[in-house]
Scaffold this active site. Structure first.
Site, PDB file in Angstrom:
ATOM      1  N   GLY A   1       0.822  -1.218   0.000  1.00 22.74           N
ATOM      2  CA  GLY A   1       0.000   0.000   0.000  1.00 22.74           C
ATOM      3  C   GLY A   1       0.848   1.256   0.000  1.00 22.74           C
ATOM      4  O   GLY A   1       0.341   2.364   0.142  1.00 22.74           O
ATOM      5  N   LEU A   2       2.177   1.084  -0.155  1.00 17.65           N
ATOM      6  CA  LEU A   2       3.080   2.238  -0.049  1.00 17.65           C
ATOM      7  C   LEU A   2       3.626   2.654  -1.414  1.00 17.65           C
ATOM      8  O   LEU A   2       4.621   3.371  -1.498  1.00 17.65           O
ATOM      9  CB  LEU A   2       4.218   1.912   0.930  1.00 17.65           C
ATOM     10  CG  LEU A   2       3.749   1.535   2.342  1.00 17.65           C
ATOM     11  CD1 LEU A   2       4.930   1.142   3.232  1.00 17.65           C
ATOM     12  CD2 LEU A   2       2.960   2.680   2.989  1.00 17.65           C
TER      13      LEU A   2
ATOM     14  N   ALA B   1       4.211   2.074  -8.302  1.00 19.21           N
ATOM     15  CA  ALA B   1       4.309   3.437  -8.846  1.00 19.21           C
ATOM     16  C   ALA B   1       5.764   3.903  -8.831  1.00 19.21           C
ATOM     17  O   ALA B   1       6.239   4.537  -9.781  1.00 19.21           O
ATOM     18  CB  ALA B   1       3.442   4.390  -8.027  1.00 19.21           C
ATOM     19  N   ALA B   2       6.490   3.571  -7.755  1.00 23.59           N
ATOM     20  CA  ALA B   2       7.893   3.993  -7.658  1.00 23.59           C
ATOM     21  C   ALA B   2       8.755   3.237  -8.668  1.00 23.59           C
ATOM     22  O   ALA B   2       9.715   3.796  -9.213  1.00 23.59           O
ATOM     23  CB  ALA B   2       8.405   3.783  -6.237  1.00 23.59           C
TER      24      ALA B   2
ATOM     25  N   ASP C   1      -0.841   7.633  -7.203  1.00 25.86           N
ATOM     26  CA  ASP C   1       0.414   7.030  -6.728  1.00 25.86           C
ATOM     27  C   ASP C   1       1.586   7.447  -7.617  1.00 25.86           C
ATOM     28  O   ASP C   1       2.660   7.818  -7.122  1.00 25.86           O
ATOM     29  CB  ASP C   1       0.325   5.493  -6.765  1.00 25.86           C
ATOM     30  CG  ASP C   1      -0.659   4.932  -5.756  1.00 25.86           C
ATOM     31  OD1 ASP C   1      -1.424   5.717  -5.171  1.00 25.86           O
ATOM     32  OD2 ASP C   1      -0.666   3.704  -5.569  1.00 25.86           O
TER      33      ASP C   1
HETATM   34  C1  MEV Z   1      -3.697   2.806  -4.291  1.00 25.80           C
HETATM   35  O1  MEV Z   1      -2.524   3.306  -3.660  1.00 25.80           O
HETATM   36  C2  MEV Z   1      -4.707   3.901  -4.453  1.00 25.80           C
HETATM   37  C3  MEV Z   1      -6.030   3.464  -5.058  1.00 25.80           C
HETATM   38  O2  MEV Z   1      -6.914   4.582  -4.977  1.00 25.80           O
HETATM   39  C4  MEV Z   1      -5.862   3.029  -6.493  1.00 25.80           C
HETATM   40  C5  MEV Z   1      -5.555   4.177  -7.449  1.00 25.80           C
HETATM   41  O3  MEV Z   1      -5.857   5.316  -7.136  1.00 25.80           O
HETATM   42  O4  MEV Z   1      -5.036   3.871  -8.532  1.00 25.80           O
HETATM   43  C6  MEV Z   1      -6.662   2.322  -4.273  1.00 25.80           C
END
Ligand code: MEV
Length: 308
Positions: A85-86, A90-91, A131
């Site tokens: 979740g961090l 994306a990084a 992200d």
């Molecule tokens: C994930 O870090 C964030 C979400 O809202 C997915 C997204 O925005 O792509 C769950």
């Protein structure tokens, strides 16, 4: 040609995850855990010494297909646990795109953010740019909120997200990682099924949106008590959407007695929670006692950069 290394930060979402996929606002901040990518042109396509397996490396495969001609050797290393979740994917996208762009063009945050979002969208099926924009820009970002310095806009299907720079005041946040890896794609898909079939789910998404607007005001006026209570409220709304878990709830409950507020961060399902606090030692102890891995994070982290 010589190799070069780029790095990009992970992120925490202060408020607005999941609802942001439907165009609602979100607040995110880069953290001091980073993903590093060293690349060098080559005759073959290798990732960490192995031939690339496109099923195992959907983000990298997409970026190479779209933006690289010929062979390449990629070495990666990361401080960010994957599925935490961090923002590890994306990084990865932000650091790989930054490295690749350095071979052919002037650095351009907006192009990098767009390319990184496209790679996430391709791999996850559904995504917002929160992200990837947070990782590329660093510091803090606000999505679909008035007031900050505008950075760029990204559209997909009928949605449009305006990204702006967010001044995050000095805050102490503690992350509690459950140790459970929970990939984002299936969680976003789960919320989408609920959203498409239920007006109640749509109302919850709207409520997260309004709460995030109020939280942006609390953040800019330095109201930690207000911001914290909105974070805790957001956790309840995300639980109703079905993205919390027993482990996340346990860590949130453990942190709350020593915090202004606490909530899951990112996609949920496992992954991590955050607590806003002025007693980080107490929160870390409480998280550890309940089996979580704590990290104290500070604001003001740089975005994607070339390291050497
Ligand atoms: C994930 O870090 C964030 C979400 O809202 C997915 C997204 O925005 O792509 C769950």
């Amino acid at each position: 040609m010589a190799s070069l290394t780029a790095s990009a930060p992970g992120k925490v979402i202060l408020l607005g995850e999941h609802a942001v996929v439907y165009g609602k606002p979100a607040l995110a901040m880069a953290i001091d855990l980073r993903f590093r990518c060293t690349i060098a042109p080559s005759d073959s396509v290798l990732i960490n010494g192995w031939e690339i397996d496109r099923a195992k490396h959907p983000y990298t495969s997409h970026i190479l297909n779209e933006h690289w001609r010929g062979g390449i050797e990629i070495e990666t290393s990361s401080d960010i646990p994957s599925g935490s979740g961090l923002g590890s994917s994306a990084a990865l996208c932000a650091s790989l795109n930054t490295a690749i762009m350095a071979y052919g063009m002037e650095p351009d945050e907006e192009v990098c953010a767009r390319r990184s979002f496209e790679a996430e969208l391709n791999a996850q099926g559904s995504a917002s740019p929160v992200d990837t924009s947070a990782s590329v820009h660093g510091q803090g970002i606000a999505v679909n909120l008035e007031g900050g310095k505008p950075l760029w806009g990204i559209s997909h299907a009928e949605r449009r997200w305006s990204i702006s720079h967010l001044d995050v005041p000095r805050l102490t946040l503690v992350i509690g990682h459950t140790g459970i890896s929970a990939p984002t794609g299936p969680l976003v898909a789960k919320v989408r099924r609920y959203y498409e079939h239920s007006n109640f789910a749509k109302d919850i998404v709207d409520e997260i949106g309004s709460l995030t607007e109020d939280a942006a005001k609390a953040l800019s006026s330095g109201d930690r008590v207000g911001l914290g209570s909105m974070m805790t409220e957001d956790h309840k709304l995300l639980s109703i959407l079905g993205v919390s878990s027993r482990e996340l709830d346990k860590l949130v409950q453990a942190a709350l007695p020593y915090s202004f507020g606490a909530k899951l961060t990112g996609a949920g399902g496992g992954g991590s929670m955050i607590a806003l606090t002025d007693r980080p030692d107490k929160v870390c102890e409480a998280i550890e006692r309940r089996g979580g891995r704590p990290y104290v994070v500070s604001s003001g982290q740089p975005g994607a950069i070339i390291e050497k």
